[in-house]
Design an enzyme around this catalytic site. Structure first.
Site, PDB file in Angstrom:
ATOM      1  N   GLN A  15       0.831  -1.212   0.000  1.00 51.48           N
ATOM      2  CA  GLN A  15       0.000   0.000   0.000  1.00 51.48           C
ATOM      3  C   GLN A  15       0.866   1.263   0.000  1.00 51.48           C
ATOM      4  OE1 GLN A  15      -3.153  -0.395  -0.372  1.00 51.48           O
ATOM      5  NE2 GLN A  15      -3.858   1.715  -0.192  1.00 51.48           N
ATOM      6  N   GLU A  22       3.242 -26.276   8.224  1.00 58.78           N
ATOM      7  CA  GLU A  22       3.655 -26.648   9.588  1.00 58.78           C
ATOM      8  C   GLU A  22       2.564 -26.331  10.618  1.00 58.78           C
ATOM      9  OE1 GLU A  22       7.699 -26.523  10.629  1.00 58.78           O
ATOM     10  OE2 GLU A  22       8.370 -26.515   8.539  1.00 58.78           O
TER      11      GLU A  22
HETATM   12  N1  CAA Z   1       3.423 -32.023  20.624  1.00 54.45           N
HETATM   13  C1  CAA Z   1       3.644 -33.310  21.015  1.00 54.45           C
HETATM   14  N2  CAA Z   1       2.696 -34.257  20.927  1.00 54.45           N
HETATM   15  C2  CAA Z   1       1.496 -33.889  20.455  1.00 54.45           C
HETATM   16  C3  CAA Z   1       1.208 -32.588  20.052  1.00 54.45           C
HETATM   17  C4  CAA Z   1       2.226 -31.628  20.149  1.00 54.45           C
HETATM   18  N3  CAA Z   1       2.054 -30.361  19.768  1.00 54.45           N
HETATM   19  N4  CAA Z   1      -0.077 -32.542  19.617  1.00 54.45           N
HETATM   20  C5  CAA Z   1      -0.574 -33.771  19.751  1.00 54.45           C
HETATM   21  N5  CAA Z   1       0.379 -34.589  20.258  1.00 54.45           N
HETATM   22  C6  CAA Z   1       0.247 -35.996  20.567  1.00 54.45           C
HETATM   23  C7  CAA Z   1      -0.778 -36.225  21.664  1.00 54.45           C
HETATM   24  O1  CAA Z   1      -0.196 -36.129  22.945  1.00 54.45           O
HETATM   25  C8  CAA Z   1      -1.256 -37.615  21.340  1.00 54.45           C
HETATM   26  O2  CAA Z   1      -0.329 -38.574  21.797  1.00 54.45           O
HETATM   27  P1  CAA Z   1      -0.684 -39.600  23.012  1.00 54.45           P
HETATM   28  O3  CAA Z   1      -1.962 -40.283  22.618  1.00 54.45           O
HETATM   29  O4  CAA Z   1       0.503 -40.494  23.082  1.00 54.45           O
HETATM   30  O5  CAA Z   1      -0.865 -38.719  24.214  1.00 54.45           O
HETATM   31  C9  CAA Z   1      -1.175 -37.678  19.840  1.00 54.45           C
HETATM   32  O6  CAA Z   1      -0.281 -36.672  19.442  1.00 54.45           O
HETATM   33  C10 CAA Z   1      -2.527 -37.459  19.152  1.00 54.45           C
HETATM   34  O7  CAA Z   1      -3.001 -36.234  19.619  1.00 54.45           O
HETATM   35  P2  CAA Z   1      -4.522 -35.847  19.572  1.00 54.45           P
HETATM   36  O8  CAA Z   1      -5.337 -36.948  20.175  1.00 54.45           O
HETATM   37  O9  CAA Z   1      -4.633 -34.497  20.149  1.00 54.45           O
HETATM   38  O10 CAA Z   1      -4.816 -35.877  18.010  1.00 54.45           O
HETATM   39  P3  CAA Z   1      -5.791 -35.002  17.153  1.00 54.45           P
HETATM   40  O11 CAA Z   1      -5.991 -35.769  15.908  1.00 54.45           O
HETATM   41  O12 CAA Z   1      -6.980 -34.570  17.931  1.00 54.45           O
HETATM   42  O13 CAA Z   1      -4.967 -33.650  16.852  1.00 54.45           O
HETATM   43  C11 CAA Z   1      -3.209 -32.325  15.879  1.00 54.45           C
HETATM   44  C12 CAA Z   1      -3.640 -33.660  16.491  1.00 54.45           C
HETATM   45  C13 CAA Z   1      -2.585 -31.484  16.959  1.00 54.45           C
HETATM   46  C14 CAA Z   1      -4.350 -31.548  15.231  1.00 54.45           C
HETATM   47  C15 CAA Z   1      -2.211 -32.759  14.822  1.00 54.45           C
HETATM   48  O14 CAA Z   1      -2.838 -33.597  13.882  1.00 54.45           O
HETATM   49  C16 CAA Z   1      -1.538 -31.616  14.111  1.00 54.45           C
HETATM   50  O15 CAA Z   1      -0.643 -30.984  14.667  1.00 54.45           O
HETATM   51  N6  CAA Z   1      -1.944 -31.376  12.844  1.00 54.45           N
HETATM   52  C17 CAA Z   1      -1.242 -30.420  12.013  1.00 54.45           C
HETATM   53  C18 CAA Z   1      -0.219 -31.125  11.192  1.00 54.45           C
HETATM   54  C19 CAA Z   1       0.792 -30.199  10.630  1.00 54.45           C
HETATM   55  O16 CAA Z   1       1.323 -29.324  11.289  1.00 54.45           O
HETATM   56  N7  CAA Z   1       1.126 -30.438   9.356  1.00 54.45           N
HETATM   57  C20 CAA Z   1       2.160 -29.699   8.726  1.00 54.45           C
HETATM   58  C21 CAA Z   1       2.736 -30.524   7.635  1.00 54.45           C
HETATM   59  S1  CAA Z   1       4.468 -30.535   7.644  1.00 54.45           S
HETATM   60  C22 CAA Z   1       4.957 -29.203   6.740  1.00 54.45           C
HETATM   61  O17 CAA Z   1       4.225 -28.281   6.463  1.00 54.45           O
HETATM   62  C23 CAA Z   1       6.411 -29.232   6.407  1.00 54.45           C
HETATM   63  C24 CAA Z   1       6.849 -28.431   5.244  1.00 54.45           C
HETATM   64  O18 CAA Z   1       7.230 -29.000   4.255  1.00 54.45           O
HETATM   65  C25 CAA Z   1       6.995 -26.965   5.332  1.00 54.45           C
END
Ligand code: CAA
Length: 378
Positions: free
Chosen positions: A335, A362
Site C-alpha cells: 500500500q 507446519e
Molecule cells: N506435541 C507433542 N505431541 C502432540 C502434540 C504436540 N504439539 N499434539 C498432539 N500430540 C500428541 C498427543 O499427545 C497424542 O499422543 P498420546 O496419545 O501419546 O498422548 C497424539 O499426538 C494425538 O493427539 P490428539 O489426540 O490431540 O490428536 P488429534 O488428531 O486430535 O490432533 C493435531 C492432532 C494437533 C491436530 C495434529 O494432527 C496436528 O498438529 N496437525 C497439524 C499437522 C501439521 O502441522 N502439518 C504440517 C505438515 S508438515 C509441513 O508443512 C512441512 C513443510 O514442508 C513446510
C-alpha cells in the site's frame, strides 16, 4: 528471558544479512518468476553452516543455539523466503529430529551429510491428511527386516531436491496414531517417484512436490525410534519447526517493512516525502510495533527451547502471531508503495505472496489455536 544478544549472535546475524544481500537478492525476482530452486545459493548456505546450525559439531553441525537460528532465519527470509523454507525444513524438521531421535548409525549415515549439504524433506501431509495428520493413508507394512511403503505424500517442501526423506506412514491402523512410524527414505530407492511440481502463489523458488511410493522396501534400520513412535516424532519435531516458520514470517514482515521505510524516504507526494505524511508515519508505527511483538514471541520460543523448557505453546503462539502480522505488514508495505508495490521490481508484492504460506504450512493458523488452547486448558 535474556534480551541481550551475544557477540556470537550478532556475528551470525551479520553473516546471514550479508549472505542474503550478496547471494540471494540478485536473481530472487527471476527465481520467483520461473519457479527456479536456488540450487547454488543453498549449496553456499550449506558451506556457511546455515543448513545444520544447531547440530552438534560431532555430526558436522554448527553447535549453535536456537536464538542464532532464528536470527539467521529472519535475515534470510527478509530477502528470499524460498531459500529460508529449505533452510527451516532442513534444520528444524530433518536435522533436529534425526539428532534427537535417530540411531547412531542413522546420524553417521544421514545427519552428517544433511548438516552440511542438506537437503532433507519431511513428509507428513497427504491428499487427505493435512491438518488431520493422524489420518495417514500411506502404509508401512512390517515385513520382518524391512517395511513395504505404499502411498502418496503431498505439498512436500524440497520434494525434488532432497536426497533424504523422513516419511510418516501407518503400520498398524488398529493402533491409530500409535501405529504410525517415521522412516528414512533415500532418493533412488526402487518404487519411490517424485511426482508433480506445484505451481504456487508464493515461495515459488521452493520446490514443492507430491511423492509416490509403490512397494518401496525400507530397511528396519531406517525407522526412527521405536515401533509406533512416528506420530509422536512428527508432532514433537513440528513443535520446533514452528519456531522456524515463525521466524520466516517475522523475516518476511521485517523485509517488507524495511523496503517501505526506504521507499517512504525516497518518494515525494504532495510536495513532501511520503515519510513526512502522518498517514504513512502511522502505518510504519503499526508495522514496526507488530514486528517487534512478533520478534519477542519468536525469541521467547527459541529461548525456552534452548533452556530445555516446555516451548509447545510459545512456538504455536509465535507462529500464529508472526504469520498474521506478516499478512498485515506486507499488505501495508504494498500500500505504501502504491502502484510500484504492485509490480515485481519493488519486491514487496512477492513478500506479500510469500507471507500467506506461513499461515498454512507446519500447522495452519487454526491448528496453532488448537495447540495453544489445549495447552492452556490441560
Ligand atoms: N506435541 C507433542 N505431541 C502432540 C502434540 C504436540 N504439539 N499434539 C498432539 N500430540 C500428541 C498427543 O499427545 C497424542 O499422543 P498420546 O496419545 O501419546 O498422548 C497424539 O499426538 C494425538 O493427539 P490428539 O489426540 O490431540 O490428536 P488429534 O488428531 O486430535 O490432533 C493435531 C492432532 C494437533 C491436530 C495434529 O494432527 C496436528 O498438529 N496437525 C497439524 C499437522 C501439521 O502441522 N502439518 C504440517 C505438515 S508438515 C509441513 O508443512 C512441512 C513443510 O514442508 C513446510
Amino acid at each position: 528471558m535474556n534480551f541481550q544478544l551475544t557477540e556470537e549472535h550478532f556475528a551470525v546475524q551479520q553473516a546471514a544479512r550479508d549472505f542474503a544481500q550478496t547471494e540471494l537478492l540478485p536473481g530472487v525476482i527471476e527465481r520467483d518468476a520461473h519457479q527456479k530452486f536456488p540450487t547454488e545459493q543453498v549449496r553456499k548456505m550449506g558451506e556457511l553452516g546455515f543448513l545444520g546450525m544447531m547440530v552438534d559439531p560431532k555430526y558436522n553441525g554448527g553447535g549453535m543455539d536456537s536464538i542464532s537460528y532464528v536470527l539467521a532465519m529472519e535475515e534470510i527470509s527478509k530477502v528470499d523466503a524460498s531459500a529460508s523454507v529449505c533452510m527451516s525444513v532442513n534444520n528444524s524438521l530433518v536435522c533436529w529430529g534425526l539428532e534427537k531421535y535417530g540411531s547412531e548409525e542413522q546420524k553417521e549415515k544421514y545427519l552428517k551429510k544433511l548438516a552440511v549439504e542438506g537437503i532433507g524433506a519431511f513428509c507428513l501431509s497427504e491428499p487427505e491428511a493435512g491438518s488431520d495428520a493422524t489420518s495417514q493413508r500411506t502404509t508401512a507394512e512390517d515385513k520382518g527386516d524391512y517395511y513395504l511403503l505404499n502411498g502418496t505424500k503431498n505439498w512436500i517442501t524440497n520434494g525434488s531436491t532432497a536426497s533424504v526423506y523422513i516419511v510418516i506412514a501407518q503400520t498398524d491402523a488398529s493402533k491409530k496414531h500409535k501405529g504410525i512410524n517415521a522412516l528414512i527414505v533415500e532418493k533412488g530407492m526402487p518404487g519411490f517417484v517424485v511426482g508433480k511440481k506445484e505451481d504456487k502463489m508464493g515461495i515459488r523458488g521452493s520446490d514443492t512436490h507430491s511423492l509416490m511410493f509403490t512397494d518401496v522396501k525400507v530397511p528396519k534400520a531406517n525407522r526412527i525410534g521405536d515401533d509406533g513412535f512416528g506420530f509422536s516424532f512428527a508432532m514433537t519435531t513440528l513443535n520446533g519447526g514452528r519456531i522456524g516458520i515463525a521466524s520466516q514470517a517475522l523475516g518476511i514482515a521485517a523485509g517488507a517493512y524495511e523496503l517501505a521505510v526506504k521507499y517512504s524516504k525516497e518518494r515525494k507526494a504532495f510536495g513532501k516525502m511520503l515519510a513526512e505524511h502522518q498517514a504513512i508515519q502511522f502505518k510504519l508505527a503499526d508495522m514496526a510495533t507488530k514486528i517487534d511483538a512478533a520478534r519477542l514471541l519468536v525469541h521467547q520460543a527459541a529461548w525456552l527451547k534452548d533452556q530445555k523448557k516446555d516451548f509447545v505453546k510459545a512456538a504455536a503462539m509465535a507462529k500464529l502471531f508472526a504469520s498474521q502480522i506478516a499478512q498485515d505488514v506486507t499488505t501495508e508495505a504494498v500500500q505504501i508503495h502504491g502502484g510500484y508495490g504492485y509490480v515485481k521490481e519493488y519486491h514487496v508484492e512477492r513478500l506479500m505472496r510469500d507471507a500467506k504460506i506461513t499461515q498454512i504450512y507446519e500447522g495452519t493458523t487454526e491448528i496453532q489455536k488448537m495447540v495453544i488452547s489445549r495447552e492452556l486448558l490441560r
